[in-house]
Structures are given as structure tokens and as C-alpha cells.
Write a protein that holds these residues in place. Structure first.
Motif, PDB file in Angstrom:
ATOM      1  N   ALA A 250       0.638  -1.386   0.249  1.00  0.00           N
ATOM      2  CA  ALA A 250       0.097   0.393   0.887  1.00  0.00           C
ATOM      3  C   ALA A 250       0.827   0.850   0.388  1.00  0.00           C
ATOM      4  O   ALA A 250       2.294   0.790   0.465  1.00  0.00           O
ATOM      5  CB  ALA A 250      -0.997   0.328   1.546  1.00  0.00           C
ATOM      6  N   CYS A 251       0.431   2.421  -0.511  1.00  0.00           N
ATOM      7  CA  CYS A 251       0.713   3.278  -0.513  1.00  0.00           C
ATOM      8  C   CYS A 251       0.470   4.244   0.709  1.00  0.00           C
ATOM      9  O   CYS A 251      -0.646   3.909   1.783  1.00  0.00           O
ATOM     10  CB  CYS A 251       0.831   4.554  -1.347  1.00  0.00           C
ATOM     11  SG  CYS A 251      -1.028   5.164  -1.560  1.00  0.00           S
ATOM     12  N   ALA A 252       0.697   5.199   1.623  1.00  0.00           N
ATOM     13  CA  ALA A 252       0.918   5.698   3.045  1.00  0.00           C
ATOM     14  C   ALA A 252      -0.351   6.648   2.830  1.00  0.00           C
ATOM     15  O   ALA A 252      -1.556   6.065   4.175  1.00  0.00           O
ATOM     16  CB  ALA A 252       1.626   6.994   3.006  1.00  0.00           C
ATOM     17  N   GLU A 253      -0.879   7.012   1.962  1.00  0.00           N
ATOM     18  CA  GLU A 253      -2.581   7.991   2.151  1.00  0.00           C
ATOM     19  C   GLU A 253      -3.774   6.774   2.224  1.00  0.00           C
ATOM     20  O   GLU A 253      -4.510   6.904   2.707  1.00  0.00           O
ATOM     21  CB  GLU A 253      -2.964   8.756   0.555  1.00  0.00           C
ATOM     22  CG  GLU A 253      -2.238   9.891   0.364  1.00  0.00           C
ATOM     23  CD  GLU A 253      -2.269  10.431  -0.745  1.00  0.00           C
ATOM     24  OE1 GLU A 253      -2.937  10.253  -1.033  1.00  0.00           O
ATOM     25  OE2 GLU A 253      -1.540  11.767  -0.641  1.00  0.00           O
ATOM     26  N   ASP A 254      -4.002   5.631   1.108  1.00  0.00           N
ATOM     27  CA  ASP A 254      -5.028   4.462   1.582  1.00  0.00           C
ATOM     28  C   ASP A 254      -4.214   3.521   3.277  1.00  0.00           C
ATOM     29  O   ASP A 254      -5.267   3.264   3.189  1.00  0.00           O
ATOM     30  CB  ASP A 254      -3.967   3.519   0.000  1.00  0.00           C
ATOM     31  CG  ASP A 254      -4.787   4.050  -1.581  1.00  0.00           C
ATOM     32  OD1 ASP A 254      -5.005   5.182  -1.082  1.00  0.00           O
ATOM     33  OD2 ASP A 254      -4.641   3.502  -2.203  1.00  0.00           O
ATOM     34  N   LEU A 255      -3.368   3.606   3.154  1.00  0.00           N
ATOM     35  CA  LEU A 255      -3.060   2.947   4.954  1.00  0.00           C
ATOM     36  C   LEU A 255      -3.902   3.362   5.515  1.00  0.00           C
ATOM     37  O   LEU A 255      -4.449   3.133   5.933  1.00  0.00           O
ATOM     38  CB  LEU A 255      -1.699   2.587   4.602  1.00  0.00           C
ATOM     39  CG  LEU A 255      -1.400   1.867   6.053  1.00  0.00           C
ATOM     40  CD1 LEU A 255      -2.245   0.206   5.997  1.00  0.00           C
ATOM     41  CD2 LEU A 255       0.126   1.333   6.647  1.00  0.00           C
ATOM     42  N   SER A 256      -3.357   4.780   5.466  1.00  0.00           N
ATOM     43  CA  SER A 256      -4.118   5.953   6.709  1.00  0.00           C
ATOM     44  C   SER A 256      -5.119   5.529   6.510  1.00  0.00           C
ATOM     45  O   SER A 256      -6.310   5.782   7.435  1.00  0.00           O
ATOM     46  CB  SER A 256      -3.470   7.075   6.226  1.00  0.00           C
ATOM     47  OG  SER A 256      -3.932   7.891   5.627  1.00  0.00           O
ATOM     48  N   ALA A 257      -6.265   5.910   5.038  1.00  0.00           N
ATOM     49  CA  ALA A 257      -7.633   5.902   4.579  1.00  0.00           C
ATOM     50  C   ALA A 257      -7.916   4.729   5.506  1.00  0.00           C
ATOM     51  O   ALA A 257      -9.718   4.296   6.345  1.00  0.00           O
ATOM     52  CB  ALA A 257      -7.450   5.672   3.873  1.00  0.00           C
ATOM     53  N   VAL A 332      -4.865   9.916  12.453  1.00  0.00           N
ATOM     54  CA  VAL A 332      -3.970   8.962  12.225  1.00  0.00           C
ATOM     55  C   VAL A 332      -2.385   9.428  10.735  1.00  0.00           C
ATOM     56  O   VAL A 332      -2.794  10.397  10.651  1.00  0.00           O
ATOM     57  CB  VAL A 332      -4.356   8.293  10.797  1.00  0.00           C
ATOM     58  CG1 VAL A 332      -3.819   6.911   9.953  1.00  0.00           C
ATOM     59  CG2 VAL A 332      -5.882   7.558  11.456  1.00  0.00           C
ATOM     60  N   VAL A 333      -1.662   8.688  11.576  1.00  0.00           N
ATOM     61  CA  VAL A 333      -0.418   9.030  11.395  1.00  0.00           C
ATOM     62  C   VAL A 333       0.165   7.514  11.055  1.00  0.00           C
ATOM     63  O   VAL A 333       0.879   7.022  12.010  1.00  0.00           O
ATOM     64  CB  VAL A 333       0.469  10.158  12.285  1.00  0.00           C
ATOM     65  CG1 VAL A 333       1.881   9.947  12.071  1.00  0.00           C
ATOM     66  CG2 VAL A 333       0.231  11.136  13.183  1.00  0.00           C
ATOM     67  N   CYS A 334       0.693   8.086   9.711  1.00  0.00           N
ATOM     68  CA  CYS A 334       1.283   6.497   8.978  1.00  0.00           C
ATOM     69  C   CYS A 334       2.513   7.516   9.010  1.00  0.00           C
ATOM     70  O   CYS A 334       3.194   8.655   7.338  1.00  0.00           O
ATOM     71  CB  CYS A 334       0.289   6.521   8.284  1.00  0.00           C
ATOM     72  SG  CYS A 334       0.723   4.783   6.963  1.00  0.00           S
ATOM     73  N   VAL A 335       3.974   6.021   8.646  1.00  0.00           N
ATOM     74  CA  VAL A 335       5.171   6.905   8.264  1.00  0.00           C
ATOM     75  C   VAL A 335       5.726   5.595   7.360  1.00  0.00           C
ATOM     76  O   VAL A 335       5.758   4.450   8.279  1.00  0.00           O
ATOM     77  CB  VAL A 335       6.402   7.101   8.827  1.00  0.00           C
ATOM     78  CG1 VAL A 335       7.581   6.778   8.621  1.00  0.00           C
ATOM     79  CG2 VAL A 335       6.030   8.453   9.565  1.00  0.00           C
ATOM     80  N   LEU A 336       6.322   5.468   5.844  1.00  0.00           N
ATOM     81  CA  LEU A 336       6.874   3.911   5.371  1.00  0.00           C
ATOM     82  C   LEU A 336       7.753   4.203   4.648  1.00  0.00           C
ATOM     83  O   LEU A 336       8.274   5.327   3.731  1.00  0.00           O
ATOM     84  CB  LEU A 336       5.800   4.157   4.325  1.00  0.00           C
ATOM     85  CG  LEU A 336       4.258   3.788   4.771  1.00  0.00           C
ATOM     86  CD1 LEU A 336       3.427   3.264   3.173  1.00  0.00           C
ATOM     87  CD2 LEU A 336       4.031   2.779   5.520  1.00  0.00           C
TER      88      LEU A 336
END
Length: 495
Positions: A250-257, A332-336
């Protein structure tokens, strides 16, 4: 859902207004730690407030990282598996106290077959982590298929007595993938697509790398290991039967969604009752009597600054990832990261702490307290909002400054003008609130600390009004380009 005008709206506003400072901190840490690439996404509910891609997707080809590149998100996969299990529980298809052997008949006569679904979800089943030969984690072999997985589990599946210790197990979640398939009569990928990804409109989240165009993917990179080793690109294989534990992309935007759907009030995936079940403390991890962390059912539980957060980490060859969710506010805070040893957890934790500072209101009596703690006649300074009303733009003081001792960021975090150390993994452990004295001068609010509270911060400007230097605590600091142009000549030893 929280009503408009609520604290959730204020949280969204201060994150949005702090976005430049948040991204600048992430990028400096990435550069200091020599991490190939970082994607970061911060949202509140369905609103994306920060989305950035920094660094490279492929160091060998020199491909810049974008926000649409896909990452291996590894053990985030467990949250999808746990969500699917809780959905099937809500539908009355299976129970958390079902024995594994009920659904995986190959293990019905084996001790592993007595382990329950709940014990697998909470890593309390005592199951072997990755089998006897797990060098697929070093890309020295293939991830196991179903037959190999079951053979490994039958050979040495139970390592500890169930419910004696938290024992993290990728094999356990791989078996839960089989439970989902046997309980539905569908493939794991189809169940996740139909029940989780499609309802959220996440067509670019995939249960494994199979069939995903490689040009859409960021590549993982080798670690540094503290030696002079040139970074190189790593392979990115299919995870076979272990996709429910570690396969997702996934990308960060989709994972955070997806992560945002685990906030209370959003029942697209699960009821709030099921969320409470997933998010409560199933295990408090202790070593030698000291707490080391907490885990629910498929979710890591954290507490930062009094804020209870849930989510997961992920580690795959060349990738380290981390997501945290505040289920009450929808933050939501997501870092890849696409580097072995990448600082994903450090960055997520630091971002949450920066957001907490941005969200925090100064106490109403701050100015009065500050005035009492200063010598008679010393400048107290104006709060940024008051200074703006009097014609002094607090943003004119903001920027990144460097001295021989390191970095200082002066930034607007929400409604506050704050100085902190962006080169620190914990940037706001000793931040300073700043007040405006005049168009070229700030003062640090009196407070405990090793900095220069109560002292003046003086700025030098060019003809355009841009800051060319800042002096705080008697030490001059310059913008990055100016500092590094002169640093060696000014400070090297003359022999």
C-alpha cells in the motif's frame, strides 16, 4: 461522528497549519539517518492534512519517491486479518474461542489444533514464530506455501504453553488466513478485497505483491549496519501462505484511509463494540517486571502524552513501516520507509508529539506567570496572535537555523511559535515557547530547561526582510546554506 466545530475540527486545523514544520522535521531526520525514502500521511477522519514523499524510490535508478508509490507494509497485514476475523465473528460465522482444529482439519489431532482463534489474534498461543528455517526473511529462499506451512507447524508448532507469554508469531497469523478461507469458502485475498478494501474504495491496496506492476512500487534498500556499505536494492518476493501475516502492499495515503476506519463512530468495517474488543489490552508485555508494550487483537497499543493510540508496525526486507491511530479523534499518522532499519516508529512517535504541542493551548495565566518570573522591566513579549494583530507577522521569524552545535527550528505549531531541535528523534522533549518583542526580537517564555528561557532571540534580516541570522543564548545560528558554506573555514583547526 464528531460534530463540526468540535475538538476534532480544531485538531485538523492545527495539523494543517503545522504541516510545513512536520514535513521539514521528517525530511531532516531522513537525511541524518541516511534513509532512502519516506512517505508520510497524516489525516483526521477522511481528511488528508499532510501527504509527502521524500527521497528516492530506487537509489540505483535515481527514481524520486512519490506519494503514489506502493510499499511492502509487512505486519500491518495482521490488522487486515484480525479485522476480517472480527467481521466473521459479527456475522456469526466463527467464534473467537473456536479451536484452530475446527477450521484447519489438518491440525485437528495436533496440539496446535487446540489453540483458539483469540489466542492466535493476541499472540498468546505459544506458536513458533516463523518455523525452523526462516531465511526467507533474508531473501535466501521462498516464503512457504500452504503445504510447507502446515508441515512446519506439525513438526514444531507449539513452543510455549498457551497464555503463558506474549509470543509474536507470523505463522499464527498465516494460520488465521487459512481459518478465514475455510470459514468462507473463498480465497483470503477475495475475502479481504470484498469485505475491507472495496467498501473503503482502496483498489491500490493489495494482499501481496503478485500481479502488482513493479513500476508502481518503491523498492526496498539494504541497511547501513554501521559499516561502509553502499546501499543497494533488495528483492521483493511473494509471501505465499504468509500473506495474512506480512504480504500487504500500500501507499501511506491508502493505508491511513484504512486505519481511519478503526476510529470510533466509523462502522464501515466493524461495529464500535468489535473495535473496543480489538483495541483493549489483551496483553501487557513485561520483561523482568518492566512493561515493554501492549497488544490487543491484531493491534499494537501505545500511549503518547496521555493519548492512547492503536495501530501496527511492519518490517519486510528493505522496508520499515508504522501507523498509529487515535480512535477517539480520528487522528492517523502513517510513515513508510524503504530502508532496512528505517526510522518509521521514531518518525510516527515524533510527529504525534509535535501535533500534541501544536494542539495544546497555552494556559490563560501564562503571560501573568511569565511577568512575575522576570526582573522588573524585562520584556514579556506578545503571543503570536496578539503580535499579528499589532502588525508583526510571527511567520517572519520561522525557519531552520544551524550552528556548530546543531539545528534549531522556529516554527508555528498550531497557534504557538515554538523552537525545538529537529535533529533530535524526540524534537519536543525540551521545546521553548517564544513570544514577540518587536519585529526583530523574540523572547523565550520563562520555564524549566537547559536552553535560554527568559532571554532574547535577536534576528538579522536582509533588505527583503528574510532572516539571515538568529542569535539565541548568545550563539549565532544561520540558515542551512549560509552555515554550511562557512562552517569548515570558520571552525577547522589551524595546524
Amino acid at each position: 461522528m464528531t460534530a463540526p466545530g468540535s475538538s476534532r475540527d480544531r485538531l485538523a486545523r492545527v495539523v494543517r497549519e503545522s504541516s510545513d514544520a512536520l514535513v521539514a522535521w521528517v525530511d531532516l531526520r531522513r537525511r541524518l539517518l541516511r534513509c532512502a525514502g519516506v512517505q508520510v500521511c497524516i489525516r483526521v477522519g477522511d481528511e488528508v492534512l499532510v501527504s509527502a514523499a521524500l527521497g528516492t524510490a530506487d537509489v540505483e535508478r535515481g527514481t524520486d519517491l512519490t506519494t503514489s508509490h506502493l510499499f511492502r507494509i509487512a505486519s500491518h497485514s495482521k490488522t487486515f486479518t484480525a479485522t476480517a476475523v472480527l467481521q466473521l465473528r459479527e456475522a456469526g460465522v466463527l467464534g473467537l474461542d473456536d479451536r484452530l482444529g475446527r477450521w484447519v482439519s489438518e491440525l485437528e489431532d495436533h496440539p496446535v489444533g487446540a489453540v483458539t482463534v483469540r489466542e492466535l489474534l493476541g499472540h498468546q498461543g505459544g506458536i513458533v514464530r516463523d518455523g525452523e528455517d526462516a531465511d526467507f526473511w533474508q531473501l535466501l529462499g521462498d516464503f512457504p506455501g500452504v503445504d510447507a506451512l502446515l508441515a512446519e507447524v506439525r513438526r514444531d508448532g507449539v513452543v510455549l504453553e498457551p497464555n503463558t507469554h506474549f509470543k509474536y508469531t507470523n505463522f499464527g497469523y498465516s494460520l488465521l488466513g487459512l481459518v478465514i478461507e475455510r470459514a468462507t469458502g473463498r480465497t483470503y485475498a477475495d475475502v479481504v478485497r470484498e469485505r475491507i478494501l472495496d467498501p473503503l474504495g482502496l483498489a491500490r491496496v493489495h494482499p501481496d505483491i503478485d500481479g502488482v506492476p513493479r513500476q508502481e512500487c518503491a523498492w526496498g534498500h539494504s541497511g547501513h549496519f554501521g559499516v561502509e556499505l553502499e546501499t543497494f536494492v533488495l528483492g521483493s518476493p511473494s509471501t505465499g501462505a504468509m500473506a495474512p501475516a506480512t504480504g500487504f502492499v500500500a501507499c501511506a495515503e491508502d493505508l491511513s484511509a484504512y486505519a481511519a476506519a478503526h476510529a470510533f463512530g466509523d462502522e464501515r468495517l466493524l461495529s464500535d463494540a468489535s473495535k473496543r474488543l480489538m483495541q483493549r489490552d489483551e496483553t501487557v508485555l513485561t520483561v523482568d517486571g518492566r512493561e515493554q508494550g501492549r497488544y490487543g487483537l491484531g493491534l499494537i497499543v501505545d500511549e503518547i502524552g496521555g493519548r492512547r493510540l492503536v495501530g501496527h508496525s511492519g518490517g519486510f526486507p528493505g522496508f520499515i513501516t508504522r501507523t498509529m491511530v487515535d480512535p477517539h479523534t480520528g487522528l492517523v499518522v502513517c510513515v513508510l520507509t524503504n530502508q532496512t532499519g528505517g526510522p518509521a516508529t521514531e518518525l510516527v512517535t515524533g510527529l504525534v508529539k509535535l501535533i500534541d504541542v501544536a494542539q495544546r493551548d497555552p494556559m490563560p495565566e501564562d503571560d501573568e506567570v511569565a511577568a512575575r518570573s522576570l526582573p522588573l522591566g524585562a520584556p514579556v513579549g506578545l503571543a503570536p496572535q496578539v503580535a499579528a494583530e499589532r502588525g508583526i507577522d510571527p511567520a517572519s521569524f520561522t525557519g531552520r537555523f544551524v550552528s556548530a552545535w546543531g539545528y534549531t527550528d522556529v516554527r508555528m505549531l498550531g497557534d504557538r511559535l515554538v523552537a525545538f531541535s529537529p535533529d533530535s528523534p524526540t524534537p519536543v522533549d525540551e521545546y521553548q515557547d517564544l513570544r514577540v518583542v518587536d519585529a526583530d526580537t523574540l523572547t523565550a517564555r520563562p520555564q524549566d530547561g537547559f536552553g535560554a528561557p527568559g532571554e532574547l532571540w535577536r534576528f538579522t534580516r536582509d533588505d527583503t526582510g528574510a532572516a539571515t541570522a538568529m542569535r539565541s543564548g548568545g550563539v549565532t545560528q544561520w540558515p542551512e546554506a549560509t552555515f554550511f558554506a562557512r562552517y569548515r573555514d570558520d571552525t577547522r583547526a589551524r595546524r
